[in-house]
Structures are given as structure tokens and as C-alpha cells.
Scaffold this active site. Structure first.
Site, short mmCIF file in Angstrom:
data_model
loop_
_atom_site.label_atom_id
_atom_site.label_comp_id
_atom_site.label_asym_id
_atom_site.label_seq_id
_atom_site.Cartn_x
_atom_site.Cartn_y
_atom_site.Cartn_z
CE LYS A 237 -3.17 -9.28 -6.33
NZ LYS A 237 -2.33 -8.30 -7.01
NE ARG B 210 0.40 -2.15 -10.87
CZ ARG B 210 -0.27 -3.12 -10.28
NH1 ARG B 210 0.37 -4.08 -9.64
NH2 ARG B 210 -1.59 -3.14 -10.34
N PRO C 268 -1.57 -5.52 -2.06
CG PRO C 268 -2.89 -5.40 -0.16
CD PRO C 268 -2.69 -4.76 -1.50
CD GLU C 269 2.39 -9.76 -4.09
OE1 GLU C 269 2.34 -10.67 -4.91
OE2 GLU C 269 2.75 -8.62 -4.39
#
Length: 264
Positions: A51, A250, A2-3
Site C-alpha cells: 500500500k 475495523r 485503499p486496497e
């Protein structure tokens, strides 16, 4: 993963449901804290830090969690069916008279002293959505390693906290440079920092559209997830390659025409 805006939204939901209320149920399903009981304590607040999620409870304790790739917190009303996943994926249950918060697939869940929070999150850079935001400090940290690829630097939470892989690709497109450009070669890097702040702030109050860059766009993303499809600016096919972030590679998207700089 998640951002920062989705973590902010999760903290907001948890805070709205739990803060100011006494816990009537507490179940931490991780071996180290399986015997910990928070019932009878009042939840003081739930705060995002980058985060990370920090749920502070009466008595100087903080329940620290991190969602990473698959974790999620769901809030349910009394009698509502739990739909976050099978029971064996539940790692935490915090219940009050009015709501129950259930943590699914949480890879990080620990109970710490509130006074020791800095030992857990003190390494993070300025939080893009937090009260500690300091654009000058974030820029200083980013430029401290001028030869580091921009994409890696943006994902490093020690520089500025809250950017994930989606926003990494989108921000590089907005800046018109590739994620492999050494950050020291980025023209006006302060503008990229300001854009990151605007992007997360614009999306934090819109759960269904949190990954948009322009809300009039359909689809809402410039490059992320658009491999082989035409660039929304020039029509060139968007490309995909892996890029490391210091821990693992990524998927990274870019337009070879609109974005200048090094490529794999």
C-alpha cells in the site's frame, strides 16, 4: 484504506504521467521537507509496494507516500481544474511540462534515499501485485501464528502486502469461514492465498469496479457493506462486528450461515 489494487492503479497513473520526464515544479508541503526542491530532476519510475508508493527521481532520491484512509494522488493536464480537494489539503505537487501530480491529504510523505527504501518497506510481506510475490513465503508467514484470527492475519501487511478491510471480509466469505477463525484451523490455507492473488489481479485494471468478487454480481460484493441485507448465497442476513487488526478495530462483515468458525 485503499486496497492494494487501487494503490497499484495510482502508481500506474503517476508512472504514466511522470516517468521519463523532468520535473518543472516541486512543492512538498510538509514541515520536514518543505525546503526540498526536486525541480530539474527526472522521474525514473513510480512503483507500488503493498500500500506504499515509491516515486524514484534522479539523484538517488525516492518520494515515499502512503494514502491510508483519505489520501489520494490526482493527475492533471495543463490548464485543467484541480478537483481533488481544497488547497489546504494539498501535501505535494510534482509537475512536468505535460502533467501535474497533486497529492491530497497524504498522511505519510517523506523524501528518502533510494538505497534506504528497505528501511521503509522492508518489513512488508510478499506483494500480491509485485514482482517479489512468493506464495510459499506468504503462507509461511500467515501460519507462523496459528492461533491468530484469520481476519487480523490477512490485514497484517507483514504477512502479505495488499489486502485491505474490504478484501479481508470478501476472502473469508469465499473461504466459507469467519474472520475470527484461528488461521491454523483453516482448511487448505494455500487456496485462500491463491484466491487473494486472483482477486487483486482481476481488479487492478478496473478502477471503477475494483472491489468486485464476481463481475456478474449486482451488487458486486458478497458481504462487505451489506449488514442486514440477505446473503447472496443463502439469503441469511449479513452481520457486522468490529475486529482488531493490531492497531484498531475495523468493521467486519460475514454470513452466519455460510461461514463457519468463531464469532464475536
Amino acid at each position: 484504506m485503499p486496497e492494494g489494487d487501487s494503490v497499484w492503479q495510482a502508481a500506474h497513473r503517476l508512472h504514466s504521467a511522470l516517468a521519463g520526464h523532468t520535473l518543472t515544479r516541486s512543492d512538498l508541503r510538509v514541515p520536514r521537507f518543505a525546503t526540498a526542491d526536486l525541480t530539474g530532476r527526472t522521474v525514473l519510475d513510480v512503483t507500488p509496494r503493498g500500500k506504499h508508493l515509491l516515486a524514484r527521481v534522479e539523484g538517488g532520491l525516492t518520494l515515499h507516500s502512503h494514502l491510508r484512509m483519505d489520501g489520494a494522488w490526482k493527475v492533471y493536464a495543463p490548464g485543467e481544474r484541480w478537483r481533488g480537494g481544497p488547497a489546504h489539503q494539498i501535501r505535494a505537487i510534482l509537475g512536468t511540462a505535460d502533467h501535474t501530480a497533486v497529492g491530497y491529504r497524504l498522511p505519510v510523505l517523506e523524501l528518502i534515499r533510494t538505497q534506504d527504501e528497505e528501511q521503509t518497506v522492508g518489513h512488508l510481506g510478499p506483494d500480491l501485485l509485485g514482482p517479489d510475490w512468493n506464495a510459499d513465503e506468504a503462507l509461511r508467514r500467515l501460519l507462523a501464528a496459528p492461533y491468530r484470527p484469520l481476519g487480523e492475519a490477512l490485514l497484517d501487511q507483514r504477512n502479505l502486502a495488499g489486502i485491505g478491510n474490504v478484501y479481508k471480509s470478501e476472502l473469508c466469505f469465499i473461504a466459507r469461514v469467519t474472520p475470527w477463525l484461528p488461521i491454523g484451523e483453516l482448511p487448505t490455507p494455500e487456496r485462500l492465498v491463491a484466491a487473494a492473488k486472483r482477486l487483486l489481479e482481476a481488479n487492478r485494471d478496473h478502477p471503477g469496479r475494483r472491489r468486485t468478487t464476481l463481475r456478474t454480481l449486482t451488487p458486486p460484493l458478497y458481504v462487505y457493506g451489506r449488514e442486514g441485507r440477505p446473503c447472496l448465497r443463502c439469503g441469511t442476513s449479513v452481520r457486522l462486528a468490529e475486529q482488531g487488526d493490531g492497531s484498531r478495530a475495523r468493521p467486519t462483515y460475514w454470513c452466519p450461515r455460510c461461514q463457519s468458525g468463531q464469532t464475536p
